[in-house]
Design an enzyme around this catalytic site. Structure first.
Site, short mmCIF file in Angstrom:
data_model
loop_
_atom_site.label_atom_id
_atom_site.label_comp_id
_atom_site.label_asym_id
_atom_site.label_seq_id
_atom_site.Cartn_x
_atom_site.Cartn_y
_atom_site.Cartn_z
N PHE A 84 28.65 46.37 46.05
CA PHE A 84 28.94 46.06 44.65
C PHE A 84 28.57 44.59 44.39
O PHE A 84 29.34 43.82 43.84
CB PHE A 84 30.42 46.30 44.31
CG PHE A 84 30.94 47.64 44.77
CD1 PHE A 84 30.79 48.76 43.96
CD2 PHE A 84 31.57 47.77 45.99
CE1 PHE A 84 31.28 50.00 44.39
CE2 PHE A 84 32.05 49.00 46.42
CZ PHE A 84 31.90 50.12 45.62
N CYS A 144 39.79 43.55 41.31
CA CYS A 144 40.25 43.30 39.94
C CYS A 144 41.31 44.32 39.54
O CYS A 144 41.66 44.42 38.36
CB CYS A 144 39.08 43.31 38.96
SG CYS A 144 38.16 44.87 38.92
N GLU A 164 23.99 47.45 44.98
CA GLU A 164 24.57 47.47 43.64
C GLU A 164 24.17 48.75 42.92
O GLU A 164 23.05 49.24 43.09
CB GLU A 164 24.11 46.24 42.85
CG GLU A 164 24.38 46.25 41.37
CD GLU A 164 25.86 46.36 41.04
OE1 GLU A 164 26.19 47.14 40.13
OE2 GLU A 164 26.69 45.67 41.69
N ASP A 209 24.00 54.48 44.51
CA ASP A 209 25.30 54.98 44.07
C ASP A 209 26.28 54.87 45.24
O ASP A 209 26.20 55.64 46.20
CB ASP A 209 25.17 56.43 43.60
CG ASP A 209 26.49 57.01 43.12
OD1 ASP A 209 27.51 56.29 43.14
OD2 ASP A 209 26.49 58.20 42.72
N ASN A 256 26.50 37.16 43.31
CA ASN A 256 27.57 36.17 43.24
C ASN A 256 28.05 35.73 44.63
O ASN A 256 28.32 34.54 44.85
CB ASN A 256 28.75 36.75 42.44
CG ASN A 256 29.74 35.69 42.01
OD1 ASN A 256 29.37 34.64 41.49
ND2 ASN A 256 31.02 35.96 42.19
N CYS A 304 48.31 30.07 20.43
CA CYS A 304 47.29 30.63 19.55
C CYS A 304 47.91 31.20 18.28
O CYS A 304 48.86 31.99 18.35
CB CYS A 304 46.52 31.73 20.28
SG CYS A 304 45.24 32.51 19.28
N ASP A 358 33.31 43.92 46.42
CA ASP A 358 33.73 43.39 45.12
C ASP A 358 33.55 44.48 44.07
O ASP A 358 32.73 44.36 43.16
CB ASP A 358 32.92 42.13 44.76
CG ASP A 358 33.39 41.49 43.47
OD1 ASP A 358 34.51 41.79 43.02
OD2 ASP A 358 32.61 40.69 42.90
#
EC number: 2.1.1.190
Length: 450
Positions: A312, A406, A333, A360, A317, A83, A380
């Protein structure tokens, strides 16, 4: 009179001096690590087995930071970045390293964090989920910056650790059709009379077309709307506007929602699709997301009528494919808008063994209507992890837990909780969701042993 020691600030002489250092490893953020006068020195852009010339930029008691001046002896893993904006844009930070080298580093870093902070050294290391190294992002948000003096609007990404906007002409990790729209969009936005009132521009590549979401701070006049509509028709793209209240309005047509398929190689009767509003979170790497969903289904092995809890859950998904396989699925969620969209997705996929709740997940969950004995659990969470939710394992007692992470640090912390509660780490695998960056995602499978 008592005298107190006061540390001397870094002298300009110390910081301006150039040093030759040998790099021995990468840290978890992708910076090279060297040693100098008993201190660890972090050098962004340097690779293991390199000799580099650097300039110190910061001195602390136990470590220092340095700027890479020159690579004197390059690593065999060093490659030329593809890039032209790599050294100024804040998006990628590992383009100077081969893709295989990046993945080897990420896998080693994941194992190191899990062993060091979770004591989790058992289990089988699964093959990493990998895909294309370039043009993999199906979504990106570009920042705008209006110069009051020149009356010019710049379109690009923010520089690293800065609010400055770096104008770009292309993005090597963005889907090619979206990357090709950057320059035409920059030209279009500069032709609008309301260019001083424009916010970010979001580009999305979905299975049902390409989309652009333009943030506006005041209503556009008819001439500007006509220009946007003509651009949308010319480039075969859906354009919508997002106002200050977060409401979306289609340009030149009714608002169309982007749609993604969640599973590959499925007959039409087995297909699962996910639609979302432009403001919802979705995984940006479609190829890896499909592989991730497939692996989660394989590891959880949902059976008809099993009670599976998806915490979550976002817009479904994982919940949607789990329900498609016959399980009784409960999705929870914390973002109300995503729960609403998850219910829309369940209905669109004709899934009735699926219930979504808004709540929550860091609060007291003991009185939640969905709390109770389950067969399996999928997590997740965002980067903060699922520590609070895992305190309720005794009430849920799942036989299997699949944790999609993540953030390896919070995964390691939460893994320690699972291990303490009688679970064993059975599988651990890297998810290379963001090639050319240091970001590490992972999936872990735990099974109850006692």
């Amino acid at each position: 009179m008592a005298q107190f020691f006061k540390a001397k600030p870094n002298s300009s002489k110390q910081l301006s001096a150039k040093l030759s250092l040998s790099v021995n490893q990468l840290d978890h953020l992708g910076a090279g690590i060297a040693q100098h006068q008993g201190k660890v020195v972090f050098i962004p852009g340097a690779l293991p087995d390199e000799t580099v010339t650097v300039q110190l930029t910061e001195q602390k008691k136990n470590y220092a930071r340095a700027k890479l001046i020159k690579v004197d002896t390059p690593s065999s893993e060093r490659v030329a970045p593809e890039c032209p904006h790599y050294h100024t844009c804040g998006g990628c930070d590992l383009q100077h390293m081969s893709l295989s080298g990046q993945r080897e580093h990420k896998e080693a870093a994941l194992l190191d964090i899990m062993a060091k902070f979770a004591g989790a050294e058992g289990g089988t290391l699964s093959p990493a989920l990998t895909g294309e190294g370039w043009h993999y992002r199906r979504r990106a948000r570009l920042a705008t910056l209006f110069d009051k003096n020149t009356k010019h609007l710049s379109l690009g990404f923010r520089a690293a650790s800065s609010s400055n906007v770096v104008p770009i002409s292309q993005c090597q990790v963005l889907a090619k059709p979206l990357s090709d729209l950057i320059v035409p969009f920059a030209k279009l936005l500069n032709q609008l009379s309301a260019k001083a009132s424009l916010g970010h521009l979001e580009l999305i590549a979905a299975d049902n077309g390409h989309f652009a979401v333009l943030r506006i701070t005041k209503a556009l006049n008819d001439k500007d709307l006509a220009k946007l509509s003509a651009f949308a028709e010319q480039h075969q793209i859906h354009i919508c506007l997002q106002d200050n209240e977060g409401q979306f309005q289609g340009v030149g047509a009714e608002l169309v929602l982007p749609v993604y398929q969640l599973l590959d190689d499925k007959a039409e009767s087995d297909a699962v699709s996910l639609s979302f509003t432009p403001g919802n979170f979705v995984q940006v790497n479609g190829q890896i997301n499909k592989a991730m969903v497939a692996q989660a289904m394989d590891w959880l092995a949902p059976a008809p009528d099993e009670r599976i809890l998806d915490l979550f859950c976002g817009m479904g998904n994982f919940s949607l494919p789990l329900a498609k396989m016959g399980a009784d699925v409960i999705g929870v969620e914390g973002v109300a808008e995503m729960v609403t969209q998850a219910r829309v997705n369940a209905k669109a996929n004709n899934l009735d063994k699926l219930t979504f709740y808004h709540g929550d997940l860091s609060a007291d969950l003991s009185l939640e209507p969905w709390m109770g004995k389950i067969d399996k659990l999928l997590l997740d969470p965002a980067r903060a992890g699922a520590f609070e939710s895992l305190q309720w394992l005794k009430k849920m007692k799942p036989r299997k837990v699949v944790y999609v992470s993540c953030n390896p640090a919070s995964l390691a912390r939460d893994s320690a909780v699972l291990l303490e509660r009688g679970y064993r780490l059975q599988q651990l695998g890297l998810i290379d969701m963001f090639p050319q960056t240091h970001h590490i995602e992972a999936m872990a499978l735990f099974e109850l042993t006692k």
